[in-house]
Design a protein around this motif. Structure first.
Motif, PDB file in Angstrom:
ATOM      1  N   VAL A  10     -25.292  11.412 -14.528  1.00  0.00           N
ATOM      2  CA  VAL A  10     -25.535  12.762 -15.037  1.00  0.00           C
ATOM      3  C   VAL A  10     -26.395  13.551 -14.058  1.00  0.00           C
ATOM      4  O   VAL A  10     -26.149  14.735 -13.803  1.00  0.00           O
ATOM      5  N   ARG A 132     -29.122  19.679 -20.069  1.00  0.00           N
ATOM      6  CA  ARG A 132     -27.893  18.922 -20.335  1.00  0.00           C
ATOM      7  C   ARG A 132     -28.219  17.885 -21.411  1.00  0.00           C
ATOM      8  O   ARG A 132     -29.072  17.019 -21.189  1.00  0.00           O
ATOM      9  N   VAL A 134     -27.328  14.657 -23.685  1.00  0.00           N
ATOM     10  CA  VAL A 134     -26.507  13.456 -23.530  1.00  0.00           C
ATOM     11  C   VAL A 134     -26.754  12.533 -24.716  1.00  0.00           C
ATOM     12  O   VAL A 134     -27.870  12.035 -24.907  1.00  0.00           O
ATOM     13  N   CYS A 141     -28.696   7.102 -18.990  1.00  0.00           N
ATOM     14  CA  CYS A 141     -29.309   7.854 -17.889  1.00  0.00           C
ATOM     15  C   CYS A 141     -30.637   7.220 -17.487  1.00  0.00           C
ATOM     16  O   CYS A 141     -31.505   7.010 -18.339  1.00  0.00           O
TER      17      CYS A 141
END
Length: 233
Positions: A10, A132, A134, A141
């Motif tokens: 990511v 972002r 997730v 991540c």
């Protein structure tokens, strides 16, 4: 159960598509607790290989989580923690309190991130950062996983320290979350100064439900929170 280790996928995507040079992973702990703050960690890790065994803090034993947190504090490029108190949670509501804690963490970093990877599906942070979200980012991540471990260990230590003055509540064991011991102590002694008084648990406690704080206004807006913090975005 075997699990895939987190990656920088990511972060690499954000760098490639947005030009972000500094990306922070952000995760929270304490959202569902009856007592104590909600704590957010912001961690910057770069693209280096993470320590062995890094994953969502909830998948780790207490011993391994503590060991990994100690390693991560030296390994990460930078990290910072932010907290929102029970009083702030009661006053603002959880979504706004989460943002308050996250802003405090991000503003505590030595460098301002260009983008933020936020664990979960809801963006409780918003601008001015590019966010972002997730789902299960704390497993997939690297930066978010690092933030989850550091946040969990730091908040657990805080709750254990608070519990020293409130032994019946077993904060060192339950970290302020619901448990039979915690509920029994509430029924007998009522909430401590560290409890959230707008929480539904008080509805089930006849002796103490008069203490419940009911918010009759909407959750605080982003400008209101920024005004409280004194930040100029």
């Amino acid at each position: 159960m075997p699990y895939e280790p987190p990656t920088h996928a990511v972060e690499r995507s954000l760098r490639a598509t947005t030009g972000a040079k500094v990306v922070a992973g952000v995760d929270e702990v304490g959202r569902g607790a009856w007592a104590g703050p909600v704590t957010v960690c912001a961690a910057i890790t770069g693209l280096r290989r993470p320590p062995t065994g890094l994953t969502d803090s909830k998948l780790l034993t207490v011993k391994r989580r503590n060991e990994l947190a100690a390693e991560l504090r030296d390994w990460v490029t930078a990290y910072a923690l932010g907290h929102a108190s029970p009083e702030e949670i009661d006053s603002l509501g959880m979504t706004a309190a989460l943002r308050l804690a996250a802003v405090r963490a991000l503003e505590g970093l030595p460098v301002r991130p260009d983008a933020v990877i936020l664990d979960g599906k809801h963006d409780y942070l918003g601008g001015p950062w590019q966010v972002r979200t997730v789902i299960k980012g704390d497993r997939s991540c690297v930066a978010v996983a690092a933030a989850s471990v550091i946040a969990k260990v730091e908040r657990d230590a805080m709750m254990a320290e608070l519990g020293a003055a409130h032994a019946d509540f077993a904060f060192a064991a339950n970290a302020g979350y619901p448990s039979p011991v915690h509920r029994a102590a509430l029924e007998e002694r009522g909430p401590t100064p560290h409890h959230r008084l707008s929480w539904a648990y008080l509805d089930a406690l006849p002796r103490w439900r008069h203490l419940k704080k009911v918010r009759t206004w909407p959750e605080a807006s982003v400008p209101e929170i920024e005004g409280q913090l004194g930040f100029d975005f």
